[in-house]
Design a protein around this motif. Structure first.
Motif, mmCIF file in Angstrom:
data_model
loop_
_atom_site.group_PDB
_atom_site.id
_atom_site.type_symbol
_atom_site.label_atom_id
_atom_site.label_comp_id
_atom_site.label_asym_id
_atom_site.label_seq_id
_atom_site.Cartn_x
_atom_site.Cartn_y
_atom_site.Cartn_z
ATOM 1 N N THR A 139 12.542 4.972 1.158
ATOM 2 C CA THR A 139 11.642 3.742 -0.047
ATOM 3 C C THR A 139 12.465 2.850 -0.356
ATOM 4 O O THR A 139 13.436 2.784 -0.758
ATOM 5 C CB THR A 139 11.216 4.280 -0.558
ATOM 6 O OG1 THR A 139 12.081 5.003 -1.713
ATOM 7 C CG2 THR A 139 9.982 5.718 0.409
ATOM 8 N N ASN A 140 12.365 1.544 0.814
ATOM 9 C CA ASN A 140 13.122 0.760 0.480
ATOM 10 C C ASN A 140 13.366 -0.166 -1.141
ATOM 11 O O ASN A 140 14.363 -0.905 -1.685
ATOM 12 C CB ASN A 140 12.993 -0.749 1.193
ATOM 13 C CG ASN A 140 14.029 -1.693 1.864
ATOM 14 O OD1 ASN A 140 13.666 -3.008 0.691
ATOM 15 N ND2 ASN A 140 15.217 -1.662 1.406
ATOM 16 N N LEU A 141 11.929 0.003 -1.640
ATOM 17 C CA LEU A 141 12.475 -0.476 -2.447
ATOM 18 C C LEU A 141 12.290 0.193 -3.830
ATOM 19 O O LEU A 141 12.218 -0.319 -5.260
ATOM 20 C CB LEU A 141 10.654 -1.543 -2.950
ATOM 21 C CG LEU A 141 10.843 -2.671 -1.924
ATOM 22 C CD1 LEU A 141 9.507 -3.644 -2.051
ATOM 23 C CD2 LEU A 141 11.411 -3.533 -1.909
ATOM 24 N N LEU A 171 15.472 5.287 -2.985
ATOM 25 C CA LEU A 171 15.302 6.613 -3.069
ATOM 26 C C LEU A 171 15.351 7.321 -1.791
ATOM 27 O O LEU A 171 14.779 6.405 -0.686
ATOM 28 C CB LEU A 171 13.732 7.087 -3.481
ATOM 29 C CG LEU A 171 13.786 7.452 -4.906
ATOM 30 C CD1 LEU A 171 11.963 7.401 -5.620
ATOM 31 C CD2 LEU A 171 14.876 7.883 -6.297
ATOM 32 N N ALA A 172 15.311 8.393 -1.683
ATOM 33 C CA ALA A 172 15.507 9.130 -0.276
ATOM 34 C C ALA A 172 15.108 10.140 0.019
ATOM 35 O O ALA A 172 15.215 11.327 -1.264
ATOM 36 C CB ALA A 172 17.155 9.695 -0.124
ATOM 37 N N TYR A 173 13.967 10.571 0.239
ATOM 38 C CA TYR A 173 13.346 11.957 0.383
ATOM 39 C C TYR A 173 13.303 12.569 1.904
ATOM 40 O O TYR A 173 13.670 12.376 3.057
ATOM 41 C CB TYR A 173 11.987 11.837 1.133
ATOM 42 C CG TYR A 173 11.133 10.843 -0.438
ATOM 43 C CD1 TYR A 173 11.016 11.494 -1.290
ATOM 44 C CD2 TYR A 173 11.537 9.759 -0.862
ATOM 45 C CE1 TYR A 173 10.137 10.615 -2.472
ATOM 46 C CE2 TYR A 173 10.908 8.109 -1.432
ATOM 47 C CZ TYR A 173 10.404 8.764 -2.128
ATOM 48 O OH TYR A 173 9.866 8.614 -3.769
ATOM 49 N N GLU A 174 14.149 14.048 1.793
ATOM 50 C CA GLU A 174 14.326 15.352 2.767
ATOM 51 C C GLU A 174 12.532 15.214 3.018
ATOM 52 O O GLU A 174 11.992 16.206 2.253
ATOM 53 C CB GLU A 174 14.851 16.384 2.631
ATOM 54 C CG GLU A 174 15.421 16.852 3.758
ATOM 55 C CD GLU A 174 16.189 18.799 3.297
ATOM 56 O OE1 GLU A 174 16.609 19.361 4.476
ATOM 57 O OE2 GLU A 174 16.125 18.478 2.041
ATOM 58 N N GLY A 226 6.029 6.344 -3.657
ATOM 59 C CA GLY A 226 5.069 5.772 -4.038
ATOM 60 C C GLY A 226 3.685 4.503 -3.716
ATOM 61 O O GLY A 226 4.845 3.795 -2.981
ATOM 62 N N PRO A 227 3.276 3.749 -4.050
ATOM 63 C CA PRO A 227 2.234 2.589 -3.042
ATOM 64 C C PRO A 227 3.814 0.948 -3.548
ATOM 65 O O PRO A 227 4.555 1.072 -5.103
ATOM 66 C CB PRO A 227 1.217 2.752 -4.225
ATOM 67 C CG PRO A 227 0.663 3.581 -4.842
ATOM 68 C CD PRO A 227 2.014 4.956 -5.794
ATOM 69 N N GLY A 228 3.142 0.862 -2.802
ATOM 70 C CA GLY A 228 4.710 -0.500 -2.536
ATOM 71 C C GLY A 228 5.878 0.478 -2.071
ATOM 72 O O GLY A 228 7.364 -0.731 -2.836
ATOM 73 N N GLY A 229 6.368 1.725 -1.849
ATOM 74 C CA GLY A 229 8.024 1.783 -1.948
ATOM 75 C C GLY A 229 8.049 1.000 -0.896
ATOM 76 O O GLY A 229 9.671 1.284 -0.533
ATOM 77 N N VAL A 230 7.425 0.592 0.599
ATOM 78 C CA VAL A 230 8.267 0.373 1.546
ATOM 79 C C VAL A 230 9.060 1.983 2.362
ATOM 80 O O VAL A 230 10.701 1.378 2.398
ATOM 81 C CB VAL A 230 8.806 -0.871 1.439
ATOM 82 C CG1 VAL A 230 8.331 -1.564 2.652
ATOM 83 C CG2 VAL A 230 7.946 -1.455 0.824
ATOM 84 N N ASN A 239 0.788 -1.203 0.015
ATOM 85 C CA ASN A 239 -0.227 0.493 -0.339
ATOM 86 C C ASN A 239 0.779 1.443 0.481
ATOM 87 O O ASN A 239 2.243 1.205 -0.468
ATOM 88 C CB ASN A 239 -0.929 -0.015 1.035
ATOM 89 C CG ASN A 239 -1.942 -0.943 1.318
ATOM 90 O OD1 ASN A 239 -2.680 -1.155 0.163
ATOM 91 N ND2 ASN A 239 -2.073 -2.092 2.202
ATOM 92 N N GLN A 240 -0.388 2.548 0.139
ATOM 93 C CA GLN A 240 1.077 3.604 0.153
ATOM 94 C C GLN A 240 2.085 3.879 1.466
ATOM 95 O O GLN A 240 0.680 3.712 2.274
ATOM 96 C CB GLN A 240 -0.068 4.466 -0.068
ATOM 97 C CG GLN A 240 0.372 6.405 -0.148
ATOM 98 C CD GLN A 240 1.570 6.539 -0.721
ATOM 99 O OE1 GLN A 240 1.587 6.317 -2.032
ATOM 100 N NE2 GLN A 240 3.261 6.621 -0.820
ATOM 101 N N GLY A 241 2.812 3.864 1.581
ATOM 102 C CA GLY A 241 3.909 4.093 2.583
ATOM 103 C C GLY A 241 3.306 5.667 3.261
ATOM 104 O O GLY A 241 3.807 6.553 2.756
ATOM 105 N N THR A 242 3.710 5.910 4.711
ATOM 106 C CA THR A 242 4.013 7.116 5.405
ATOM 107 C C THR A 242 5.241 7.631 6.040
ATOM 108 O O THR A 242 5.264 6.581 6.381
ATOM 109 C CB THR A 242 2.589 7.216 5.192
ATOM 110 O OG1 THR A 242 2.469 6.482 6.600
ATOM 111 C CG2 THR A 242 1.620 7.288 4.842
#
Length: 614
Positions: A282-284, A287-290, A255-259, A200-203
């Motif tokens: 996001t493991n899958l 990517l890294a987000y600030e 995104g959805p399933g990004g974990v 699903n959508q990770g948060t």
């Protein structure tokens, strides 16, 4: 310390200035309070630093800051200007200086040096808490570290305007639930939690640590939040709140399933968020987000050469280090780490683990006091230390055979690294190892009293070692001075092995806060105009100011904070203000080291105001 401000009609009286050196970047550091347009009669004020002989003036070393060219300003011979943007308001205020001396009872994480200046010292924040993500039930437990009592339990996500699953939906690790894991504590002691939400959508969610920072979203006049109402030291189902108003926001990440798995807090180099910004991997997606610490907005996205599993910010070179997991090893994801500069998002080359013990793996991550990066070794019974720059270095292998596969780990202040072991010989264990950070020698091997599947480890403010045991749904606290273990129940499936007490952030980026309340003008109320601080703020250090005002002292608790202001003098009538009128002004002056080596030295702080005519 009570600030008692004197308000009189002596327009020509000069404030007693404070001395400062000019070796480094200087800001006016005074705690000054002045008045314009006051009614007849003085408004009494008491407290250390108030009053003094107005004729006993000292010269301020350094230049005069006079923005409106009227001869008045910070460091100017004629005195401080109550409005340095209006040359028609050229009378200096009836000012009183604070910081001569500072009141140590108002300082958290600060000490007063031999010159009477505030500077960074031992962290003495009252908040000493442990934040544990309960994966199975999608909640976060907040424990009081000294007692082990559970203070609150929060939903790990609040649905609405995002893709979060309902918090009551159980995590099945494939298609339902928010499935929280990593928590990370910021500079304000607020908690971030990453929700993996498999399929699903990770948060990511931010939870306020202090009740005054929670938001009354339903405007019912109270903060609806989890509390231990029956005072039994544990949060029951009826003591949770679905739309908990201390859960500040939940935002989508990836995104959805990004974990979203990796989670760390780093200083906000834009100086917008006082608590710092979150970095989420996001493991899958690789990517890294600030993420903006104030509102959850995505500030930056960078591609990583690994599948991020854990993260931690380090003082050297301003880096966020990401680590992958040995169980996900692949040709494009060999066990290793990668550094990202948190100021600009530059991604450095992947550093692959070089093992000398016949087994290679990675899992948790920590950074010691020398800036060396340590990783768990899952599936190995080992830990690995990297020493060098973001682009090149060397590895040390530490064999911990017989204790079990290593998961989370934490560097202590005393050059020791504590490592959690979860599995051995096909079964779960609750073991701890202590390693000398300099030599890699194994100093101690411990076993939790009942805890099994030891996942994460961290330190509280008193230096006690906390270990999260997933299989037994509890957390163990070990006092290294007495050798005594205590265990405390938490939620279902606790799965946390990140910086869940904030110890690692404080080890890498020390900070302290001086806070107090100024009172002025009685019922007429004050217009708060400027604030000034003076002292040494060298490169590698920072000072931030935030304030809030109210008509009564009691009303400050519900007032909105304004700030941060990063330069002195600070115009309280301009963005990030204007600060509303009010007879009481609460301020927080935060001193921070950005490199764990440099500290500000603040000699005073000043506020100017005008009173309404009566």
């Amino acid at each position: 310390m009570d600030l008692v401000l004197l308000c009189s009609g002596a327009a020509g009286r000069r404030a007693r200035p404070l001395l400062a050196t000019r070796h480094m970047k200087r800001f006016s550091v005074w705690l000054l309070v002045g008045a314009l347009g006051c009614s007849d009669g003085d408004i009494g004020v008491t407290g250390p630093g108030v009053g003094g002989d107005d004729d006993d003036d000292d010269d301020i070393t350094g230049g005069c800051t006079d923005s409106d060219d009227d001869g008045f300003g910070v460091g100017c011979e004629q005195g401080v200007d109550c409005d340095d943007t209006d040359p028609n308001l050229s009378s200096d205020c009836d000012l009183r200086a604070f910081g001569d001396p500072w009141n140590p009872e108002q300082a958290d994480g600060l000490v007063i040096d031999e010159n009477g200046a505030l500077t960074l010292g031992e962290d003495t924040f009252e908040d000493d808490t442990v934040w544990i993500a309960n994966a199975n039930e999608n909640t976060v437990s907040k424990l009081d570290a000294p007692t082990g009592r559970e203070l609150a339990r929060y939903p790990s996500a609040i649905a609405g305007g995002n893709g979060a699953r309902p918090w009551t939906e159980a995590c099945n690790f494939s298609s339902s639930g928010n499935c929280p894991s990593r928590t990370s504590i910021d500079f304000r002691r607020d908690c971030w939690v990453a929700n993996r939400a498999f399929g699903n959508q990770g948060t990511v969610t931010k939870i306020a640590s202090r009740i005054e920072d929670c938001v009354d979203r339903n405007a019912n006049g109270v903060i609806d939040t989890s509390r231990d109402a029956n005072d039994d030291g544990r949060i029951d189902v009826g003591e949770m709140v679905g739309d908990d108003e201390c859960v500040l926001f939940t935002v989508n990440v990836g995104g959805p399933g990004g974990v979203p798995r990796a989670l760390a807090v780093a200083p906000d180099t834009r100086f917008v968020s006082a608590g710092g910004n979150a970095w989420v991997g996001t493991n899958l997606e690789r990517l890294a987000y600030e993420i903006n610490g104030n509102d959850g907005a995505i500030l930056r996205t960078v591609e990583l050469p690994i599948n991020p599993y854990g993260a931690l910010a380090g003082k050297l070179l301003g880096l966020v280090w990401f680590v992958n997991a040995g169980w996900q090893a692949a040709p494009n994801n060999p066990p290793g780490i990668v550094a990202v500069e948190f100021a600009n998002g530059t991604v450095h080359p992947r550093q692959e683990v070089q093992s000398t013990i016949g087994c290679t793996g990675t899992y948790g991550i920590t950074i010691d006091g020398q800036g060396r990066v340590w990783t768990g070794g899952y599936p190995c019974e080992a830990t690995f230390r990297y020493e060098g720059t973001a682009d090149a270095g060397s590895w040390l292998s530490v064999d911990l055979g017989g204790q079990g596969a290593t998961r989370g780990l934490v560097a202590a202040d005393d050059d020791k690294v504590w490592v959690a072991h979860s599995h051995f010989g096909g079964g779960s264990v609750g073991n701890l190892s202590c390693v000398d950070a300099e030599t890699g020698a194994v100093l101690d091997r411990l076993t939790l009293p009942t805890g099994k599947d030891a996942i994460g480890v961290d330190l509280d403010r008193e230096g006690n070692i906390w270990t999260i045991a997933r299989e037994t749904n509890n957390a163990a606290k070990f006092n290294p001075n007495t050798g005594v273990f205590q265990e405390f129940p938490v939620g279902s499936g606790p799965y946390t092995y990140s910086d869940f007490t904030g110890h690692s952030l404080r080890l890498q980026f020390p900070q302290g806060v001086y806070s107090d309340v100024a009172e002025a003008c009685g019922e007429a109320g004050a217009t708060w105009k400027t604030a000034h601080w003076e002292g040494e703020v060298p490169e590698g250090a920072a000072v931030e100011l935030r304030v809030r005002s109210a008509a009564t002292r009691e009303g400050l608790a519900d007032a909105t904070w304004y700030g941060p202001w990063l330069e002195s003098p600070a115009d309280l009538e301009a963005p990030p203000g204007p600060v509303p009128e009010g007879s009481f002004l609460e301020f927080e002056l935060t001193l921070r080291s950005l490199d764990n080596a440099t500290t500000p030295h603040i000699t005073g702080f000043v506020v100017t105001y005008s009173c309404a005519l009566q």
